[in-house]
Design a protein around this motif. Sequence first.
Motif, PDB file in Angstrom:
ATOM      1  N   CYS A 160     -13.337  52.922 -16.039  1.00 39.39           N
ATOM      2  CA  CYS A 160     -13.120  51.460 -16.680  1.00 39.39           C
ATOM      3  C   CYS A 160     -13.917  50.645 -15.461  1.00 39.39           C
ATOM      4  O   CYS A 160     -13.577  50.600 -14.772  1.00 39.39           O
ATOM      5  CB  CYS A 160     -11.703  51.117 -16.511  1.00 39.39           C
ATOM      6  SG  CYS A 160     -11.505  49.401 -17.563  1.00 39.39           S
ATOM      7  N   VAL A 162     -15.019  46.929 -15.108  1.00 40.86           N
ATOM      8  CA  VAL A 162     -14.420  45.410 -15.534  1.00 40.86           C
ATOM      9  C   VAL A 162     -15.635  44.402 -15.051  1.00 40.86           C
ATOM     10  O   VAL A 162     -16.137  44.336 -13.696  1.00 40.86           O
ATOM     11  CB  VAL A 162     -13.137  45.052 -14.549  1.00 40.86           C
ATOM     12  CG1 VAL A 162     -12.825  43.793 -14.843  1.00 40.86           C
ATOM     13  CG2 VAL A 162     -12.253  46.311 -14.923  1.00 40.86           C
ATOM     14  N   CYS A 186     -14.909  46.321 -19.789  1.00 37.61           N
ATOM     15  CA  CYS A 186     -14.183  45.334 -19.914  1.00 37.61           C
ATOM     16  C   CYS A 186     -14.928  43.933 -19.394  1.00 37.61           C
ATOM     17  O   CYS A 186     -15.552  43.862 -18.658  1.00 37.61           O
ATOM     18  CB  CYS A 186     -12.780  45.518 -19.433  1.00 37.61           C
ATOM     19  SG  CYS A 186     -11.953  46.732 -20.135  1.00 37.61           S
ATOM     20  N   THR A 190     -11.601  40.538 -22.997  1.00 30.91           N
ATOM     21  CA  THR A 190     -10.871  41.613 -23.156  1.00 30.91           C
ATOM     22  C   THR A 190      -9.324  41.154 -23.178  1.00 30.91           C
ATOM     23  O   THR A 190      -8.965  40.467 -22.439  1.00 30.91           O
ATOM     24  CB  THR A 190     -11.061  42.714 -22.065  1.00 30.91           C
ATOM     25  OG1 THR A 190     -12.206  43.147 -22.042  1.00 30.91           O
ATOM     26  CG2 THR A 190     -10.117  43.985 -22.183  1.00 30.91           C
ATOM     27  N   LEU A 193      -6.314  43.728 -20.036  1.00 32.19           N
ATOM     28  CA  LEU A 193      -7.123  44.456 -19.253  1.00 32.19           C
ATOM     29  C   LEU A 193      -6.398  45.659 -18.778  1.00 32.19           C
ATOM     30  O   LEU A 193      -7.008  46.827 -18.527  1.00 32.19           O
ATOM     31  CB  LEU A 193      -7.450  43.434 -18.194  1.00 32.19           C
ATOM     32  CG  LEU A 193      -8.359  44.095 -17.048  1.00 32.19           C
ATOM     33  CD1 LEU A 193      -9.697  44.744 -17.711  1.00 32.19           C
ATOM     34  CD2 LEU A 193      -8.901  43.186 -15.908  1.00 32.19           C
ATOM     35  N   HIS A 196      -6.582  49.140 -20.195  1.00 27.52           N
ATOM     36  CA  HIS A 196      -7.782  49.857 -20.246  1.00 27.52           C
ATOM     37  C   HIS A 196      -7.576  50.450 -18.769  1.00 27.52           C
ATOM     38  O   HIS A 196      -8.191  51.344 -18.428  1.00 27.52           O
ATOM     39  CB  HIS A 196      -8.864  48.892 -20.211  1.00 27.52           C
ATOM     40  CG  HIS A 196      -9.038  48.180 -21.674  1.00 27.52           C
ATOM     41  ND1 HIS A 196      -9.951  48.905 -22.504  1.00 27.52           N
ATOM     42  CD2 HIS A 196      -8.583  47.333 -22.224  1.00 27.52           C
ATOM     43  CE1 HIS A 196      -9.887  48.247 -23.553  1.00 27.52           C
ATOM     44  NE2 HIS A 196      -9.003  47.384 -23.464  1.00 27.52           N
TER      45      HIS A 196
END
Length: 283
Positions: A160, A162, A186, A190, A193, A196
């Motif tokens: 993931c 971010v 993300c 998003t 969060l 994810h």
Amino acid sequence: MTILDGKKLSNKIKENLKVEVENLKNKGITPGLAVILVGNDPASHTYVSMKNKACKEVGIYSVVHEFPESITEKELLSTIKMINENPNIHGLLIQLPLPKHIDTTKILEAVDPKKDVDGFHPYNMGRLVEGLDTFAPCTPLGVMELFKEYDIDLYGKDVCVVGASNIVGKPMWALLVNKMATVDICHIATKDLASHTKRADIVIVGVGKSNLITVDMVKDGVIVIDIGINKVDGKIVGDVDFENVSKKASYITPVPGGVGPMTIAMLLSNTIKAAKNFLKESK
């Protein structure tokens, strides 16, 4: 839990780069880097000073072109053209951010892709997505070097990312996908969060918001790469609640001393790569 020590790795890389610079000098070429710095942003001046110092450490010729915030776009483009045409300069870096009256995209696109050691030119970004040899942006490239150094296999991992910037998030996605990771990216829009980050084997975050990633947002054994830089109560911290998240993580980067030093090491590496490319083409 293992600390991913970017400072230690960057020093190791710099020692290797010194040897490469000596080899190039023996062939009659000194790698050269030009930096364009506009305005008086303290952070930008600090970064440029660190980059300049690192260049000297490994033997790269470095020059900084400083301009007042009032510089026109035309003057800036003229300087870029001059640097593009200078055979003694192999890498050109535009220190961001630029003042609001300057079109950043136009400026970055004016840099010769062969000298684009920051990897921001659309030509290089396109080659990166296609998995071709190119200049990748230095921060994501530094993260990949950390994975390599600590034998972290990315094949089939759920990652993931971010933050979806052109500088970090998007090129990070491309580098990971090219290594056969499954990447979830993300950003500010998003919705949930944590949904994810909780299922990710690896969480990479770089948005500039302290304590964005908390312990309840990650699973046991997670690998955490914190690219964020924030100042809280006079201290530099990342985007991750390091104290608590580190208790759950198998690997984690500290801030400072994690990804930051790797970014500069990759800039030096890209500059030397540009010099080698120039040498090849001039034969």
